[in-house]
Design a protein around this motif. Structure first.
Motif, PDB file in Angstrom:
ATOM      1  N   GLN A   1       0.987  -1.120   0.046  1.00 16.30           N
ATOM      2  CA  GLN A   1      -0.095  -0.059  -0.023  1.00 16.30           C
ATOM      3  C   GLN A   1       0.860   1.144   0.018  1.00 16.30           C
ATOM      4  OE1 GLN A   1      -2.587  -0.340   3.304  1.00 16.30           O
ATOM      5  NE2 GLN A   1      -3.126  -2.331   2.901  1.00 16.30           N
ATOM      6  N   LYS A   2       1.944   1.103   0.412  1.00 16.84           N
ATOM      7  CA  LYS A   2       2.876   2.241   0.571  1.00 16.84           C
ATOM      8  C   LYS A   2       4.215   2.047   0.214  1.00 16.84           C
ATOM      9  CE  LYS A   2       4.195   5.559   4.530  1.00 16.84           C
ATOM     10  NZ  LYS A   2       3.694   5.770   5.772  1.00 16.84           N
ATOM     11  N   PRO A   3       5.160   3.059  -0.461  1.00 18.69           N
ATOM     12  CA  PRO A   3       6.457   2.723  -0.771  1.00 18.69           C
ATOM     13  C   PRO A   3       7.305   3.216   0.271  1.00 18.69           C
ATOM     14  CG  PRO A   3       5.693   5.064  -1.813  1.00 18.69           C
ATOM     15  CD  PRO A   3       4.481   4.209  -1.243  1.00 18.69           C
ATOM     16  N   TYR A   4       8.198   2.341   0.844  1.00 20.39           N
ATOM     17  CA  TYR A   4       9.191   2.609   1.859  1.00 20.39           C
ATOM     18  C   TYR A   4      10.483   2.792   1.512  1.00 20.39           C
ATOM     19  CZ  TYR A   4       5.307   1.359   5.065  1.00 20.39           C
ATOM     20  OH  TYR A   4       3.973   1.534   5.711  1.00 20.39           O
ATOM     21  N   ASP A   5      11.310   3.631   2.394  1.00 22.80           N
ATOM     22  CA  ASP A   5      12.742   3.488   1.885  1.00 22.80           C
ATOM     23  C   ASP A   5      13.522   2.365   2.717  1.00 22.80           C
ATOM     24  OD1 ASP A   5      12.625   6.441   0.677  1.00 22.80           O
ATOM     25  OD2 ASP A   5      11.910   6.950   2.675  1.00 22.80           O
ATOM     26  N   LEU A   6      12.941   1.636   3.535  1.00 23.46           N
ATOM     27  CA  LEU A   6      13.442   0.530   4.297  1.00 23.46           C
ATOM     28  C   LEU A   6      12.847  -0.095   5.060  1.00 23.46           C
ATOM     29  CD1 LEU A   6      16.278  -0.828   5.291  1.00 23.46           C
ATOM     30  CD2 LEU A   6      16.457   0.876   7.002  1.00 23.46           C
ATOM     31  N   VAL A   7      12.942  -1.477   5.328  1.00 25.08           N
ATOM     32  CA  VAL A   7      12.214  -2.192   5.950  1.00 25.08           C
ATOM     33  C   VAL A   7      13.006  -2.955   7.080  1.00 25.08           C
ATOM     34  CG1 VAL A   7      10.619  -4.664   6.361  1.00 25.08           C
ATOM     35  CG2 VAL A   7      10.420  -2.853   4.235  1.00 25.08           C
ATOM     36  N   LEU A   8      12.710  -2.744   8.556  1.00 27.37           N
ATOM     37  CA  LEU A   8      13.550  -3.797   9.510  1.00 27.37           C
ATOM     38  C   LEU A   8      12.536  -4.786   9.530  1.00 27.37           C
ATOM     39  CD1 LEU A   8      14.508  -0.811  11.815  1.00 27.37           C
ATOM     40  CD2 LEU A   8      15.864  -1.639   9.962  1.00 27.37           C
ATOM     41  N   LEU A   9      13.176  -5.930   9.587  1.00 24.79           N
ATOM     42  CA  LEU A   9      12.403  -7.233   9.517  1.00 24.79           C
ATOM     43  C   LEU A   9      12.940  -8.212  10.159  1.00 24.79           C
ATOM     44  CD1 LEU A   9      10.010  -9.177   8.192  1.00 24.79           C
ATOM     45  CD2 LEU A   9      11.740  -9.584   6.397  1.00 24.79           C
ATOM     46  N   ASP A  10      12.308  -8.746  11.447  1.00 27.23           N
ATOM     47  CA  ASP A  10      12.663  -9.605  12.362  1.00 27.23           C
ATOM     48  C   ASP A  10      12.395 -10.949  11.924  1.00 27.23           C
ATOM     49  OD1 ASP A  10      13.488 -10.624  14.858  1.00 27.23           O
ATOM     50  OD2 ASP A  10      11.506 -10.978  15.342  1.00 27.23           O
ATOM     51  N   ILE A  11      13.570 -11.929  12.139  1.00 28.41           N
ATOM     52  CA  ILE A  11      13.290 -13.365  11.560  1.00 28.41           C
ATOM     53  C   ILE A  11      12.504 -14.277  11.994  1.00 28.41           C
ATOM     54  CG2 ILE A  11      14.670 -15.638  11.232  1.00 28.41           C
ATOM     55  CD1 ILE A  11      16.822 -14.025   9.815  1.00 28.41           C
ATOM     56  N   MET A  12      12.281 -14.107  13.602  1.00 33.87           N
ATOM     57  CA  MET A  12      11.820 -15.098  14.424  1.00 33.87           C
ATOM     58  C   MET A  12      10.330 -14.317  14.799  1.00 33.87           C
ATOM     59  SD  MET A  12      13.436 -17.651  14.645  1.00 33.87           S
ATOM     60  CE  MET A  12      12.826 -18.446  15.903  1.00 33.87           C
ATOM     61  N   MET A  13       9.369 -15.047  13.907  1.00 40.05           N
ATOM     62  CA  MET A  13       7.988 -14.355  14.145  1.00 40.05           C
ATOM     63  C   MET A  13       6.819 -15.424  13.878  1.00 40.05           C
ATOM     64  SD  MET A  13       7.491 -10.588  12.327  1.00 40.05           S
ATOM     65  CE  MET A  13       8.075 -11.365  10.786  1.00 40.05           C
ATOM     66  N   PRO A  14       5.845 -15.528  14.830  1.00 37.97           N
ATOM     67  CA  PRO A  14       4.832 -16.687  14.700  1.00 37.97           C
ATOM     68  C   PRO A  14       4.142 -16.308  13.452  1.00 37.97           C
ATOM     69  CG  PRO A  14       4.151 -14.783  16.149  1.00 37.97           C
ATOM     70  CD  PRO A  14       5.582 -14.301  15.980  1.00 37.97           C
ATOM     71  N   GLY A  15       3.709 -17.522  12.899  1.00 36.02           N
ATOM     72  CA  GLY A  15       2.893 -17.293  11.754  1.00 36.02           C
ATOM     73  C   GLY A  15       3.890 -17.409  10.350  1.00 36.02           C
ATOM     74  N   ILE A  16       3.876 -16.372   9.903  1.00 34.61           N
ATOM     75  CA  ILE A  16       4.764 -16.228   8.563  1.00 34.61           C
ATOM     76  C   ILE A  16       5.840 -15.514   9.223  1.00 34.61           C
ATOM     77  CG2 ILE A  16       5.217 -15.079   6.238  1.00 34.61           C
ATOM     78  CD1 ILE A  16       2.225 -14.477   5.939  1.00 34.61           C
ATOM     79  N   ASP A  17       6.865 -16.425   9.244  1.00 37.50           N
ATOM     80  CA  ASP A  17       8.179 -15.947   9.889  1.00 37.50           C
ATOM     81  C   ASP A  17       8.899 -14.908   8.946  1.00 37.50           C
ATOM     82  OD1 ASP A  17       9.697 -17.386   7.803  1.00 37.50           O
ATOM     83  OD2 ASP A  17      10.423 -18.978   9.209  1.00 37.50           O
ATOM     84  N   GLY A  18      10.028 -14.245   9.322  1.00 36.03           N
ATOM     85  CA  GLY A  18      10.681 -13.291   8.682  1.00 36.03           C
ATOM     86  C   GLY A  18      11.380 -13.831   7.349  1.00 36.03           C
ATOM     87  N   LEU A  19      11.793 -15.001   7.093  1.00 34.30           N
ATOM     88  CA  LEU A  19      12.271 -15.545   6.018  1.00 34.30           C
ATOM     89  C   LEU A  19      11.167 -15.524   4.995  1.00 34.30           C
ATOM     90  CD1 LEU A  19      14.924 -17.978   7.363  1.00 34.30           C
ATOM     91  CD2 LEU A  19      15.338 -15.645   6.126  1.00 34.30           C
TER      92      LEU A  19
END
Length: 234
Positions: free
Chosen positions: A44-62
């Motif tokens: 929905q929105k153009p970002y300049d950067l995403v900070l993404l954690d690997i360990m998450m429930p459901g759909i993980d970061g990878l």
């Protein structure tokens, strides 16, 4: 214009701290607490950067990163557990631009974020020419598109910058520390395989039949050369 950063992390306390640190640098942040929500934000929105954690429930970061790369080239800084080398390498192979091990010092985090934002700020980046060529390889710095034999090659932003730097130094040795400083914005550290993985990804995308290849100079760095000339010198 303020930079736009998306934080995708299920740890709401850490996400809040990240938002606080980045906001203090006049960087606007949105927050998503799971991979699916993060992907929807990016659509929905153009970002300049995403900070993404690997360990998450459901759909993980990878998995989130893998899906993100289907429709976006936005720079991604992976937040990884310290010592999880497999996750770091896999993240880079899937198209992450860099990683930051947890726990981290907030100054280091800010330095990494600023380095990525600087190198992706194409509007202020100076280029000697809008077009770089080597044989059938053409890099257009206006559109950030790469073609080989007329066929477009899909590169992440970091891969694009690695290739541009190697092409600018065509035929010359570029050492790893120089690549790390120029492209990743930091000094290389022992056992850091970030550059090796980015170069490996780039090699695969250049394809074996390409007239150009990236040669590894063991213990030194890399050299972009003409494949036929290289073979004739063996």
């Amino acid at each position: 214009m303020s930079k736009q950063v998306l934080i995708i992390d299920d740890d709401k306390e850490l996400s809040g701290l990240l938002l606080e640190y980045l906001s203090s640098e006049q960087i606007h942040c949105d927050q998503a607490f799971d991979g699916e929500s993060g992907l929807n934000y990016c659509k929905q929105k153009p970002y300049d950067l995403v900070l993404l954690d690997i360990m998450m429930p459901g759909i993980d970061g990878l998995e989130t990163l893998k899906e993100l790369r289907r429709f976006s080239k936005v720079p991604v800084l992976m937040l990884t557990a310290r010592g999880e080398d497999y996750d770091k390498i896999l993240g880079l192979e899937l198209g992450a631009d860099d990683y930051l091990p947890k726990p981290f010092n907030h100054r280091e985090m800010l330095a990494r974020v600023k380095a990525i934002l600087r190198r992706f700020d194409y509007a202020q980046e100076e280029k000697k020419s809008n077009i770089q060529k080597a044989g059938t390889l053409v890099m257009n710095h206006n559109t950030h598109m790469v073609h080989i034999d007329g066929e477009e090659i899909e590169l992440t932003g970091t891969e694009y910058q690695f290739l541009a730097f190697l092409l600018e130094n065509f035929g010359n040795l570029v050492n790893k520390d120089e690549l790390s400083r120029e492209i990743l914005g930091r000094r290389i550290v022992q056992y850091d395989r970030s550059i090796d993985v980015h170069i490996s990804n780039l090699r695969k995308k250049l394809k074996p039949e390409s007239e150009l290849e990236i040669k590894t100079i063991r213990g030194s760095g890399y050299r972009l050369v003409n494949r036929e000339l290289s073979d004739s010198l063996k």
